[in-house]
Write an enzyme that holds these catalytic residues in place. Structure first.
Site, PDB file in Angstrom:
ATOM      1  N   CYS A  47      49.894  43.526  33.473  1.00 19.92           N
ATOM      2  CA  CYS A  47      48.908  44.194  32.615  1.00 19.92           C
ATOM      3  C   CYS A  47      49.155  45.692  32.755  1.00 19.92           C
ATOM      4  CB  CYS A  47      47.474  43.780  32.941  1.00 19.92           C
ATOM      5  SG  CYS A  47      46.784  44.371  34.497  1.00 19.92           S
TER       6      CYS A  47
ATOM      7  N   HIS B  48      55.026  37.625  54.654  1.00 19.00           N
ATOM      8  CA  HIS B  48      53.808  37.462  55.445  1.00 19.00           C
ATOM      9  C   HIS B  48      52.690  36.708  54.719  1.00 19.00           C
ATOM     10  CE1 HIS B  48      54.603  40.984  58.470  1.00 19.00           C
ATOM     11  NE2 HIS B  48      55.652  40.190  58.307  1.00 19.00           N
TER      12      HIS B  48
HETATM   13  C1  RB5 Z   1      44.006  47.395  29.140  1.00 16.77           C
HETATM   14  O1  RB5 Z   1      43.677  48.618  28.554  1.00 16.77           O
HETATM   15  C2  RB5 Z   1      43.952  47.522  30.673  1.00 16.77           C
HETATM   16  O2  RB5 Z   1      42.639  47.749  31.074  1.00 16.77           O
HETATM   17  C3  RB5 Z   1      44.517  46.290  31.322  1.00 16.77           C
HETATM   18  O3  RB5 Z   1      45.826  46.086  30.901  1.00 16.77           O
HETATM   19  C4  RB5 Z   1      44.599  46.343  32.836  1.00 16.77           C
HETATM   20  O4  RB5 Z   1      45.190  47.501  33.287  1.00 16.77           O
HETATM   21  C5  RB5 Z   1      43.350  46.016  33.543  1.00 16.77           C
HETATM   22  O5  RB5 Z   1      43.290  45.963  34.788  1.00 16.77           O
END
Ligand code: RB5
Length: 175
Positions: free
Chosen positions: A65, A98
């Site tokens: 993400c 670990h």
């Molecule tokens: C998306 O804008 C962002 O919040 C998501 O990809 C992530 O970083 C959340 O933890």
């Protein structure tokens, strides 16, 4: 190996590149998406990859993400998942050695591609050491009523007791 991958709109670019790398290395990839920049909710992808690994459909998982954090938190909600968000190689190595991490979380916004590819390699190639680490990793999944009562008692007392690693688990050396 079967590898599950998943990402939100801020991580799908790395996720697609990682899926391609893994396929080139001979792995079977189970890709849960997403595949474009349309905003989506990262928890759904973390949960899906986590369940794929926990159920045994995949041996390992890779989630991406924007920061690596939200999707890692989501994956770690799935019982049996040890998801490590990492930004440098030593953490990736220790997460395997670990913690026997079974899901790797990467950040597309904060980590350069060369580093992300390196972290993937380290995660895929490093074995779990077992021994005392197995004793500790086992405790991560014993948080039932009994362990919770012990923990609440420790909170009440302001002190953790009974956490000494047994000698048998220390025999291989190390701390
Ligand atoms: C998306 O804008 C962002 O919040 C998501 O990809 C992530 O970083 C959340 O933890």
């Amino acid at each position: 190996m079967n590898i599950a991958v998943g990402a939100d709109h801020a991580g799908f670019g790395y996720k697609d590149r990682i899926a391609q790398l893994l396929r080139e290395q001979g792995h079977d990839v189970l890709d849960f998406g997403t595949w474009d920049e349309t905003p989506v909710d990262y928890p759904q992808y973390g949960f899906a990859v986590g369940e794929a690994v926990a159920s045994g459909r995949a041996h390992r998982g890779i989630v991406v993400c924007g920061s690596s954090l939200g999707i890692a938190i989501a994956a770690n909600k799935v019982p049996g998942i040890r998801c490590a968000p990492v930004t440098e190689p030593l953490s990736a190595e220790l997460a395997r050695r670990h913690n026997d991490a079974n899901v790797l979380a990467l950040s597309e916004r904060l980590t350069g591609w060369e580093m992300a590819a390196r972290l993937l390699d380290v995660f895929m190639e490093t074995p779990f050491e077992g021994g005392r680490h197995a004793h500790r990793v086992g405790q991560l999944f014993e948080y039932g009523d009994e362990q919770r009562a012990r923990t609440l008692a420790a909170v009440e007392a302001g002190k953790v007791t009974g956490a000494r690693t047994p000698e048998a688990d220390l025999r291989a050396g190390g701390r």
